[in-house]
Design an enzyme around this catalytic site. Structure first.
Site, PDB file in Angstrom:
ATOM      1  N   SER A  46      33.133  31.212  34.378  1.00 26.38           N
ATOM      2  CA  SER A  46      33.242  32.096  33.214  1.00 26.38           C
ATOM      3  C   SER A  46      34.648  31.999  32.638  1.00 26.38           C
ATOM      4  CB  SER A  46      32.951  33.543  33.620  1.00 26.38           C
ATOM      5  OG  SER A  46      33.268  34.434  32.565  1.00 26.38           O
ATOM      6  N   TYR A 103      33.886  40.621  39.295  1.00 31.70           N
ATOM      7  CA  TYR A 103      33.167  39.515  38.663  1.00 31.70           C
ATOM      8  C   TYR A 103      34.095  38.341  38.388  1.00 31.70           C
ATOM      9  CZ  TYR A 103      30.559  36.877  35.147  1.00 31.70           C
ATOM     10  OH  TYR A 103      29.928  35.869  34.440  1.00 31.70           O
TER      11      TYR A 103
END
Length: 304
Positions: free
Chosen positions: A184, A197
C-alpha cells in the site's frame, strides 16, 4: 546559515532528480520494454490470487484469464467466489478453481496446498488484506483490538509468507514464475491513524525485496505493488478520479510495470502522489490536529 541553506537546496534537488529519474524509468519501461502478449502464458498455466472474489484480486483474475491463464481464486465467501468463477469462465473460456478459505484464521494452509498441488503455477498474487477499521483511528480506539491485531497480522502478513512457502518451491524447480505482493502507498511513511495496517504493509514491501534478492537468480520475478486509492469495498467504493482508480484500471496499469523493478506504485499517478506524501515533514503527520482532520475527512468520504 548559508551552508545550511545550501545543504537544504542540494538535498531538495537530489530528491527531485531521484523522482524524475524514477518517473522516467516507469515511462520508459512502459514504452520501450512492453510486456509481450505471451509473457504470462510462457510462465505457466495457472494464476493463483488470494482475495480473488472481488476488488483488485478479481480484476487480476479477470486480466490473467483474458491473457490465457487458468485461475485459482481464494477467498472466504463461497457465494462470491462461485459468482466470480462463473463470470470469468463465460467471458474467457478459461478454467477457474475456487478455494474457500478465511485468511484471518490459522489452520487453512494444508487444504490450500493440497488443492493446488501439481499445478503449473505461473503467477501468485498475494492480494488479500484487511483494515482493522474502515475509519482511521488511534490504536487503542480500535474496537475489539485484540481480535483485530490477530486478524490483521494473519491476513496481511502471515497469508503472504505462507502462500509464498506453498507456491515458490515449484517456481524454483521450473525456474520461472511471478509473485506480486500487494502492499500500500501508506507503507512509504509512518502513517498515524492507520498504524497497524501501514506497519503490516511495510512488512509486505520489505519481505518482497528480500525474497527477490534471494530468488532472482532462479528466474523468479517478485514485485511489491503499492497502490493508493482504489475504488473497492475496503474504501467504500470511492468515486474514481485522477488518483482513485477502478480495480480494472489499476490492474491493467500495474501489469505494464512488471519490468520497472522490485517495487512499484503500479501507476504514474500514484507514483507522483507517493512523492508528494513523502515530501510532507514527519512532524506535520504527528500533529494531533492533522489526525483529527484526517479522521473527519475519511468519515465524510465514507458517508458521501
Amino acid at each position: 546559515m548559508a551552508l545550511i541553506e545550501l545543504i537544504f537546496v542540494v538535498s531538495g534537488a537530489c530528491v527531485v532528480l531521484f523522482w524524475l529519474a524514477h518517473m522516467f524509468m516507469m515511462l520508459a519501461t512502459r514504452v520501450c520494454w512492453p510486456i509481450p502478449g505471451n509473457f504470462f502464458t510462457s510462465m505457466g498455466k495457472w494464476a493463483v490470487i488470494t482475495g480473488g472474489s472481488e476488488g483488485i484480486g478479481r480484476a487480476y483474475a479477470d486480466e490473467f484469464a483474458r491473457c490465457g491463464l487458468n485461475v485459482v481464486i481464494i477467498s472466504r465467501s463461497k457465494e462470491k467466489l462461485d459468482r466470480a468463477a462463473t463470470d470469468i469462465e463465460v467471458k474467457t473460456n478459461r478454467n477457474v478453481m475456487v478455494i474457500v478459505a478465511d485468511f484471518t484464521k490459522d489452520d487453512i494452509y494444508g487444504g490450500i496446498k493440497e488443492s493446488i498441488q501439481g499445478l503449473d503455477i505461473a503467477i501468485l498474487v498475494n492480494n488479500v488484506g484487511i483494515l482493522p477499521s474502515k475509519i482511521p483511528n488511534r490504536l487503542l480506539e480500535t474496537i475489539h483490538l485484540e481480535e483485530k491485531i490477530h486478524e490483521v497480522i494473519n491476513c496481511n502478513v502471515k497469508a503472504m509468507v505462507k502462500m509464498c512457502h506453498i507456491v515458490l518451491p515449484g517456481m524454483v524447480e521450473r525456474r520461472r514464475g511471478i509473485i506480486l505482493n500487494i502492499s500500500s502507498g501508506v507503507s512509504k511513511i509512518p502513517f498515524p491513524m492507520y498504524t497497524l495496517y501501514s506497519a503490516s504493509k511495510v512488512f509486505v514491501q520489505q519481505f518482497s525485496q528480500g525474497l527477490q534478492a534471494e530468488y532472482k537468480s532462479s528466474g523468479i520475478l517478485i514485485q511489491s505493488v503499492s497502490p493508493f486509492g482504489i475504488s473497492t469495498a475496503m474504501t467504500d467504493y470511492q468515486k474514481p478520479s485522477m488518483i482513485t482508480f477502478t480495480p480494472e484500471e489499476f490492474v491493467r496499469s500495474s501489469l505494464m510495470y512488471l519490468n520497472a523493478g522490485e517495487q512499484t506504485y503500479g501507476s504514474v499517478n500514484h507514483a507522483i502522489l507517493g512523492w508528494i506524501i513523502q515530501a510532507i515533514p514527519t512532524w506535520f503527520l504527528r500533529r494531533e490536529g492533522f489526525h483529527n482532520s484526517f479522521q473527519e475527512y475519511i468519515k465524510k468520504q465514507a458517508g458521501s
